[in-house]
Design a protein around this motif. Structure first.
Motif, PDB file in Angstrom:
ATOM      1  N   UNK A  18     -32.276  10.008   9.255  1.00 21.04           N
ATOM      2  CA  UNK A  18     -32.345   9.209  10.604  1.00 21.04           C
ATOM      3  C   UNK A  18     -31.389   9.828  11.574  1.00 21.04           C
ATOM      4  N   UNK A  19     -30.324  10.552  11.262  1.00 21.91           N
ATOM      5  CA  UNK A  19     -29.623  11.015  12.405  1.00 21.91           C
ATOM      6  C   UNK A  19     -30.418  12.109  13.080  1.00 21.91           C
ATOM      7  N   UNK A  20     -31.199  12.862  12.359  1.00 23.05           N
ATOM      8  CA  UNK A  20     -31.886  14.087  12.721  1.00 23.05           C
ATOM      9  C   UNK A  20     -32.780  13.661  14.244  1.00 23.05           C
ATOM     10  N   UNK A  21     -33.191  12.482  13.993  1.00 21.21           N
ATOM     11  CA  UNK A  21     -34.126  11.870  15.290  1.00 21.21           C
ATOM     12  C   UNK A  21     -33.490  11.945  16.498  1.00 21.21           C
ATOM     13  N   UNK A 236     -23.850   3.680  17.079  1.00 23.93           N
ATOM     14  CA  UNK A 236     -24.100   2.488  16.339  1.00 23.93           C
ATOM     15  C   UNK A 236     -25.181   3.158  15.097  1.00 23.93           C
ATOM     16  N   UNK A 237     -24.693   2.776  13.936  1.00 22.76           N
ATOM     17  CA  UNK A 237     -25.429   3.302  12.730  1.00 22.76           C
ATOM     18  C   UNK A 237     -25.164   1.945  11.740  1.00 22.76           C
ATOM     19  N   UNK A 238     -26.034   0.951  11.887  1.00 25.40           N
ATOM     20  CA  UNK A 238     -26.197  -0.079  11.074  1.00 25.40           C
ATOM     21  C   UNK A 238     -25.826  -1.304  11.546  1.00 25.40           C
ATOM     22  N   UNK A 239     -26.959  -2.290  11.706  1.00 27.73           N
ATOM     23  CA  UNK A 239     -26.677  -3.529  12.233  1.00 27.73           C
ATOM     24  C   UNK A 239     -27.425  -4.606  11.372  1.00 27.73           C
ATOM     25  N   UNK A 308     -26.816   6.797  19.234  1.00 28.30           N
ATOM     26  CA  UNK A 308     -25.893   7.047  19.817  1.00 28.30           C
ATOM     27  C   UNK A 308     -25.436   6.800  21.357  1.00 28.30           C
ATOM     28  N   UNK A 309     -24.255   6.878  21.872  1.00 28.17           N
ATOM     29  CA  UNK A 309     -24.171   6.599  23.318  1.00 28.17           C
ATOM     30  C   UNK A 309     -22.856   7.183  23.791  1.00 28.17           C
TER      31      UNK A 309
END
Length: 558
Positions: A18-21, A236-239, A308-309
């Motif tokens: 998912x980070x590669x997106x 933000x990685x996880x909600x 990301x932000x």
């Protein structure tokens, strides 16, 4: 420039990366799908119009790439370097059809198997394949394989007879070095397969090691509150959202009446705008399913999208119901490494049907673009399309006469064509960077999700790592929710992207053959994509009546 070298394990890792997106697409990067769609549907350059655009199964129309010197049907022929990420078909009725895959300039195939063996066997093992999430011959009547099939310079896939199929692939930038498929079953690669199957099985599990921050708030009716607000750069990685409802009706009202908004980098317009339940993947209410990026149960809803932000974020919740809503969330935040502007921003937008200023008459009956219905429209930005969740409300009157079969849509004297009452069969069409012919032209909405024969019962609920149908009306009447997420096969675009599916049933329709058979078919979607930092999408916020009033329950008596 140094060439990028990929291992088989590296390709498998991309299934869940998912980070590669969040990485902007590289020049030469491309994704698409080759399918058995009718080749008579085409764009006419002289008239700047689309020909036979709504015709799905024209007799005599070519539905494959060609015929080879052996009289076999060519399903796909593409230059590399590339990877087939997803092989979907309907194996039932074609178990003895032989599939062959030729790589590069080889005269001998690296794959030569019947469809039955292709989807049930793993190399030369005696028992059948034991990878239900990677390789499945009966995923709600569809057959799907997510084992990567890399090719360096060229690939050709053939079949001994025409079949229904979708082959989703990515083209890598020139100079990329891909693993040799001939080494597919080396020990380290089979261990990689087994390990990935376990990781897919654990999808959606809570990760206690993350930096979770919990919040519980009461949002008054008609009010809105901030859930989270951060300064500076981060991810933000996880909600997680923890619902607490006393009835299904209460859950349905709240999950459509609570609006989730997310803002990145101090921008005035949200990048995420969606009813809360729809954001997590289904509507209306709570339905059990688990995929890699999102899932839902009666105890928790989760999102694993990487967001990301660069200069702050804000997450808000608006309450459009008539009662206070107590909500409990957990969010996991991580540091952002590298230049924030080099990361794409996550977007998710709900809409009931939004053309964003395009000439809608072309998409109405009689128009050359009919029956295309817009899923996502993006311009003047690069990014990656990563899938959608779709909600359908489909209904028609009860027949006056009892059906000959258990389902009244089948073998009924009043209903000559069962498909007339099925909401699906619409083909997906994805246009990248202004292309006139879509590089993805599908075979049917349920095929895109991953199942098949859904005009006929039983309509089974199911889920997998990359797609799910957690809410299917078993008689084809009522609410339908399903989703498909494109992670390794995400669609990169450099300047624009347009995604449509064919909606053959009008919101309110009448059958010309059987005037008594009338009904309604309403659709809304949440599209998920990544977009260039510092840019906004064009989607508006919708008033309450647009979110909850575009369809009526129970359906009107037509």
């Amino acid at each position: 420039m140094k060439n990028t070298v990929y291992s088989y394990a590296g390709l498998m890792e991309r299934l869940i990366d998912l980070p590669a997106l969040t990485k902007p697409p590289s020049p030469g990067e491309k994704s698409g799908a080759v399918t058995c769609r009718s080749r008579s549907c085409r764009y006419d350059e002289e008239t700047d119009t689309y020909i036979k655009w709504s015709v799905k199964n024209e007799p005599g129309a070519i539905a494959y790439e060609g015929i080879d010197e052996h009289g076999r049907y060519i399903l796909m022929e593409e230059d590399g370097p590339g990877v087939i990420w997803r092989f979907w078909t309907v194996a039932h009725g074609h178990y003895n059809t032989v599939i062959r895959v030729y790589l590069d300039e080889d005269a001998e195939p690296v794959v030569e198997a019947t469809l039955l063996d292709f989807f049930t066997q793993y190399h030369d093992d005696l028992p059948v394949s034991n990878f239900p999430l990677l390789h499945n011959i009966n995923q709600a009547r569809g057959s799907v394989s997510y084992f990567p099939l890399p090719y360096q310079t060229h690939i050709r896939v053939t079949a001994t007879e025409p079949i229904m199929y979708q082959l989703t692939y990515s083209r890598f930038p020139e100079g990329s070095i891909l693993p040799d498929y001939r080494d597919r079953y080396r020990n380290e690669n089979t261990i990689t397969d087994a390990a990935m199957e376990r990781r897919l099985e654990r999808r959606g599990q809570y990760e206690p090691s993350r930096n979770w921050q919990a919040v519980t708030i009461i949002v008054p009716p008609g009010g809105e509150l901030v859930l989270y607000e951060k300064e500076g750069a981060g991810v933000l990685h996880g909600l997680r959202y923890y619902p607490d409802f006393r009835s299904d009706e209460e859950a349905e009202t709240a999950l459509r009446g609570l609006i989730l908004r997310m803002y990145w980098d101090g921008r005035a317009k949200p990048a995420v705008w969606s009813p809360l339940g729809d954001f997590f993947g289904t509507a209306p209410g709570l339905h059990l399913f688990r995929t890699i990026p999102t899932g839902m149960s009666r105890l928790e809803c989760y999102s694993e999208w990487v967001m990301p932000y660069g200069s702050g974020m804000r997450m808000e919740l608006e309450n459009r119901t008539d009662r206070p809503q107590t909500v409990r969330f957990e969010a996991a935040f991580e540091p952002l490494e590298g230049n924030p502007d080099s990361r794409l921003r996550f977007h998710a937008k709900w809409h009931p049907r939004e053309f964003l200023g395009r000439d809608e008459t072309r998409f109405l009956p009689g128009g050359d673009r009919y029956p295309d219905w817009p899923i996502l429209l993006v311009k003047d930005a690069c990014g990656r399309f990563c899938g959608m969740s779709m909600h359908v409300y489909n209904d028609f009157p009860e027949p006056k006469q009892q059906a000959a079969a258990w389902w009244y849509g089948k073998y009924h004297p009043d209903y000559e064509c069962t498909v007339s009452y099925f909401w699906g069969e619409g083909r997906e069409k994805f246009f990248v960077d202004g292309e006139k012919e879509p590089s993805t032209f599908g075979t049917g909405t349920e095929d895109y999700i991953g199942y098949a024969f859904s005009a006929e019962p039983p309509f089974s609920n199911w889920d997998g790592a990359f797609a799910a149908a957690p809410n299917l009306a078993y008689t084809c009447r009522g609410h339908i929710s399903h989703c498909r997420f494109q992670i390794p096969d995400n669609i990169p675009f450099q300047k624009s992207f347009e995604a449509y599916f064919e909606k053959y049933s009008d919101d309110i329709w009448t059958d010309g053959v059987n005037p008594a058979a009338r009904g309604c078919c309403y659709v809304d979607v949440v599209s998920y994509w990544y977009q260039q930092a510092g840019t906004d999408d064009e989607y508006p916020a919708y008033p309450h009546q647009a979110v909850n009033g575009f369809y009526r329950l129970p359906p009107q008596d037509l």
